[in-house]
Design an enzyme around this catalytic site. Structure first.
Site, short mmCIF file in Angstrom:
data_model
loop_
_atom_site.label_atom_id
_atom_site.label_comp_id
_atom_site.label_asym_id
_atom_site.label_seq_id
_atom_site.Cartn_x
_atom_site.Cartn_y
_atom_site.Cartn_z
N SER A 108 0.86 -1.19 0.00
CA SER A 108 0.00 0.00 0.00
C SER A 108 0.89 1.24 0.00
CB SER A 108 -0.85 0.02 1.28
OG SER A 108 -1.46 1.28 1.46
N TYR A 132 -0.82 -0.96 10.56
CA TYR A 132 -1.17 -1.34 9.18
C TYR A 132 -0.06 -0.89 8.23
CZ TYR A 132 -3.54 -1.48 4.67
OH TYR A 132 -3.85 -1.73 3.36
N1 LIG Z 1 -8.88 -0.87 -0.90
C1 LIG Z 1 -7.85 -0.04 -0.66
O1 LIG Z 1 -8.03 1.21 -0.58
C2 LIG Z 1 -6.46 -0.59 -0.52
C3 LIG Z 1 -5.40 0.31 -0.65
C4 LIG Z 1 -4.08 -0.16 -0.53
C5 LIG Z 1 -3.85 -1.51 -0.30
N2 LIG Z 1 -4.91 -2.36 -0.17
C6 LIG Z 1 -4.59 -3.78 0.07
O2 LIG Z 1 -5.13 -4.55 -0.99
C7 LIG Z 1 -5.39 -5.87 -0.55
C8 LIG Z 1 -6.79 -6.28 -0.96
O3 LIG Z 1 -7.70 -5.40 -0.32
P1 LIG Z 1 -9.14 -5.06 -0.93
O4 LIG Z 1 -9.26 -3.60 -0.88
O5 LIG Z 1 -9.36 -5.76 -2.23
O6 LIG Z 1 -10.05 -5.67 0.24
P2 LIG Z 1 -11.46 -6.45 0.22
O7 LIG Z 1 -12.32 -5.96 -0.88
O8 LIG Z 1 -11.94 -6.35 1.62
O9 LIG Z 1 -11.04 -7.97 -0.09
C9 LIG Z 1 -10.26 -8.68 0.82
C10 LIG Z 1 -10.08 -10.12 0.33
O10 LIG Z 1 -9.19 -10.79 1.24
C11 LIG Z 1 -9.83 -11.97 1.75
N3 LIG Z 1 -9.36 -12.15 3.12
C12 LIG Z 1 -9.47 -11.29 4.16
N4 LIG Z 1 -8.96 -11.83 5.28
C13 LIG Z 1 -8.50 -13.07 4.93
C14 LIG Z 1 -7.90 -14.13 5.65
N5 LIG Z 1 -7.68 -14.06 6.98
N6 LIG Z 1 -7.55 -15.26 4.98
C15 LIG Z 1 -7.79 -15.37 3.66
N7 LIG Z 1 -8.39 -14.40 2.93
C16 LIG Z 1 -8.75 -13.27 3.56
C17 LIG Z 1 -11.33 -11.69 1.62
O11 LIG Z 1 -12.13 -12.85 1.47
P3 LIG Z 1 -12.78 -13.68 2.72
O12 LIG Z 1 -13.41 -12.67 3.63
O13 LIG Z 1 -13.73 -14.65 2.11
O14 LIG Z 1 -11.62 -14.39 3.35
C18 LIG Z 1 -11.35 -10.90 0.30
O15 LIG Z 1 -11.33 -11.82 -0.78
C19 LIG Z 1 -5.16 -5.87 0.97
O16 LIG Z 1 -3.90 -6.43 1.25
C20 LIG Z 1 -5.18 -4.38 1.33
O17 LIG Z 1 -4.39 -4.12 2.47
C21 LIG Z 1 -6.20 -1.95 -0.28
#
Ligand SMILES: NC(=O)c1ccc[n+]([C@@H]2O[C@H](COP(=O)([O-])OP(=O)(O)OC[C@H]3O[C@@H](n4cnc5c(N)ncnc54)[C@H](OP(=O)(O)O)[C@@H]3O)[C@@H](O)[C@H]2O)c1
Length: 257
Positions: free
Chosen positions: A138, A148
């Protein structure tokens, strides 16, 4: 035919990786906790793109979950060519507001799982002389703010160091640093997003397209948007004391995740 394994593949950025890689003809292994959602997504991607899609239900905050994905990555008869370590989440609250159990859970998913899955994948990739790993960090990695951001800073440092160590082996590693992306992330963490300006939001599909293009170009760090590239340029120049002040005033609610 190549195979990609994506963690956190049922929502947000992980689901966008799955859509794009399936469209490009890659077989997939989808990892997340929700089995029903995994199966629905696998069926849809198989029907739409004709690729083989395996599902692997695993909780990466648990030993058994990490071990089962490690075992799949090390399976010699069904090699994985691309690993996307994407699963992640945030805890709402500043340092000391969050329980130690929740902090450790996040470190297990963001650090231990990323280390172990990257290692399980790259051993075989190095033997085969080809392969790639994208570790989703991130832009929060670059500002001093909370556990985080610290966990994401570890991902960046680890990935770039490993990329250097494996240079010339045919294995590419890249840390991907998104800014705000419209996904389920903020809602799951119970964070408000009303105060985030519209221009700061990125589209997950465009982010993934830019990330895969950076990986193909051999980058070990990808910040895939001119707005965030410029912002991170300013962050690099700003004294850490000033950054700390800005970010502690804004807090988790408004700062980039
Ligand atoms: N959205 C943003 O603004 C943003 C910005 C920078 C970085 N990121 C990073 O991008 C990545 C993806 O985030 P996202 O925004 O796409 O989030 P999201 O829409 O909440 O999706 C999260 C995914 O991770 C899975 N997950 C969560 N906890 C888990 C666990 N303990 N074991 C296995 N799977 C798990 C969830 O599925 P289940 O609940 O079914 O397990 C879901 O498929 C993360 O690493 C986040 O830190 C996000």
């Amino acid at each position: 035919m190549t195979t990609a394994l994506i963690t956190g593949a049922t929502a947000g950025i992980g689901a966008a990786f799955a859509r794009r890689l399936a469209r490009d003809g890659h077989d997939l292994v989808l990892v997340a906790r929700d089995t029903k959602r995994l199966r629905e997504q696998a069926t849809e991607l198989h029907d739409r793109h004709g690729v083989e899609v395996e599902v692997l239900a695993a909780d990466l905050s648990e030993e058994d979950g990490i071990a089962s994905v490690e075992a799949r990555l090390a399976e010699p008869r069904k090699p994985i060519d691309l690993l996307v370590n994407n699963a992640g989440f945030a805890n709402k609250g500043r340092y000391l507001d969050v329980s130690m159990a929740d902090e450790l859970k996040m470190l297990k998913v963001h650090i231990e799982a990323v280390l172990r899955l990257t290692s399980a994948a790259t051993e075989g990739m190095r033997e085969r002389g080809r392969g790639g790993v994208v570790n989703v960090a991130s832009v929060a990695a670059f500002v001093p703010r909370g556990t985080y951001g610290a966990s994401k800073a570890w991902i960046v440092q680890f990935t770039q160091g490993a990329a250097r160590d494996l240079a010339g082996s045919g294995v590419r590693l890249m840390a991907l640093c998104p800014g705000f992306v419209r996904t389920e992330f903020h809602q799951r963490a119970g964070m408000g997003t009303d105060n985030i300006p519209g221009w700061m939001w990125l589209d997950a599909d465009k982010l993934v397209a830019a990330a895969l293009s950076d990986l193909a170009r051999g980058k070990s760090l990808s910040i895939p948007d001119p707005r965030y590239k410029a912002l991170m340029g300013v962050v690099k120049l700003a004294p850490r004391g000033i950054l700390g002040g800005v970010t502690s005033r804004t807090g988790r609610k408004y700062g980039p995740q």
